[in-house]
Design a protein around this motif. Structure first.
Motif, mmCIF file in Angstrom:
data_model
loop_
_atom_site.group_PDB
_atom_site.id
_atom_site.type_symbol
_atom_site.label_atom_id
_atom_site.label_comp_id
_atom_site.label_asym_id
_atom_site.label_seq_id
_atom_site.Cartn_x
_atom_site.Cartn_y
_atom_site.Cartn_z
ATOM 1 N N THR A 16 0.829 -1.210 0.000
ATOM 2 C CA THR A 16 0.000 0.000 0.000
ATOM 3 C C THR A 16 0.860 1.256 0.000
ATOM 4 N N GLU A 72 0.832 3.951 -3.140
ATOM 5 C CA GLU A 72 0.484 5.366 -3.004
ATOM 6 C C GLU A 72 1.516 6.280 -3.664
ATOM 7 N N GLU A 96 -9.352 1.472 -7.171
ATOM 8 C CA GLU A 96 -8.218 2.376 -7.380
ATOM 9 C C GLU A 96 -7.427 2.007 -8.630
#
Length: 236
Positions: A61, A65, A225
């Motif tokens: 993660t 990002e 996403e």
């Protein structure tokens, strides 16, 4: 004098109680011990598995990002291939490589995937999310089964203990505590053992089921996403 006679006939330690228990009660207690070992083995294995997945997913993660392109995320997935997110990225990469965009390139824009193709990608990601959920949830239902069955098995042992108590009364011809105590003690031991098996199993089931649900939610959000990233790149 009466107390001395009672003390001689009633087991004074847990081991003496188990040794004097009936064969059926011993079988019940042994089965409960086996169920307890199975449940604790499952909980230990799942704890180690979720700990590993959680650490790798957090790393994925953080890197995700910072990524700016779809190919960068694919590279992250190859590096952290053990994570559920990496499997989703691999399925998305395969789809992008194997499917030809329905909207051809024009002088003003690159080739793009149609709405139906994106819906197909969404279904593929959902399918992989469900597969990841099934893999992580493997053996967890056993904890619920053990937690549900153990009290019933303990009830069986309790019933047998009460029967033994009444048989002791019948054999002695009196209802004094020395005749009743061994059978009642067997019943209480079976009940306590059943609770000792069921309570941790139910606790473990609720804990790990909640973790599976949390990861499932995270994967659904990650799939969204990924599609949003493709939108930003102009592939959709």
């Amino acid at each position: 004098m009466i107390w001395a006679q009672i003390s001689d006939s009633v087991p004074s330690t847990p081991m003496e109680l188990l040794n004097s228990a009936s064969t059926v009660t011993k079988v019940v207690l042994l089965f409960l011990v086996l169920l307890s070992l199975v449940s604790w083995a499952i909980m230990l294995a799942k704890w180690l598995e979720f700990r590993k997945v959680r650490a790798a997913s957090d790393t994925f993660t953080r890197d995700f990002e910072r990524a700016r392109t779809f190919n960068e995320v694919v590279d992250i997935g190859r590096r952290l291939s053990s994570t559920p997110q990496a499997r989703l990225m691999d399925r998305a990469r395969q789809f992008m490589d194997e499917v030809t965009p329905a909207l051809g390139a024009t002088p003003g824009r690159a080739a793009k995937f149609s709405g139906s193709q994106i819906e197909a990608l969404r279904l593929i990601l959902d399918s992989e999310t469900n597969s990841a959920r099934d893999r992580l949830g493997q053996f967890i239902p056993w904890l619920a089964t053990i937690g549900s069955v153990s009290p019933l098995i303990g009830l069986l042992g309790t019933t047998l203990g009460v029967i033994s108590a009444f048989m002791g009364i019948a054999q002695s011809g009196s209802g004094n505590i020395g005749a009743v105590a061994p059978g009642v003690a067997e019943a209480l031991v079976a009940t306590a053992m059943a609770l000792a098996v069921a309570i941790p199993a139910f606790f473990g089931y609720n804990l790990f089921a909640a973790r599976v649900n949390r990861i499932d939610t995270e994967l659904e959000g990650f799939g969204t996403e990924v599609i949003a990233l493709l939108v930003r790149e102009g592939r959709i």
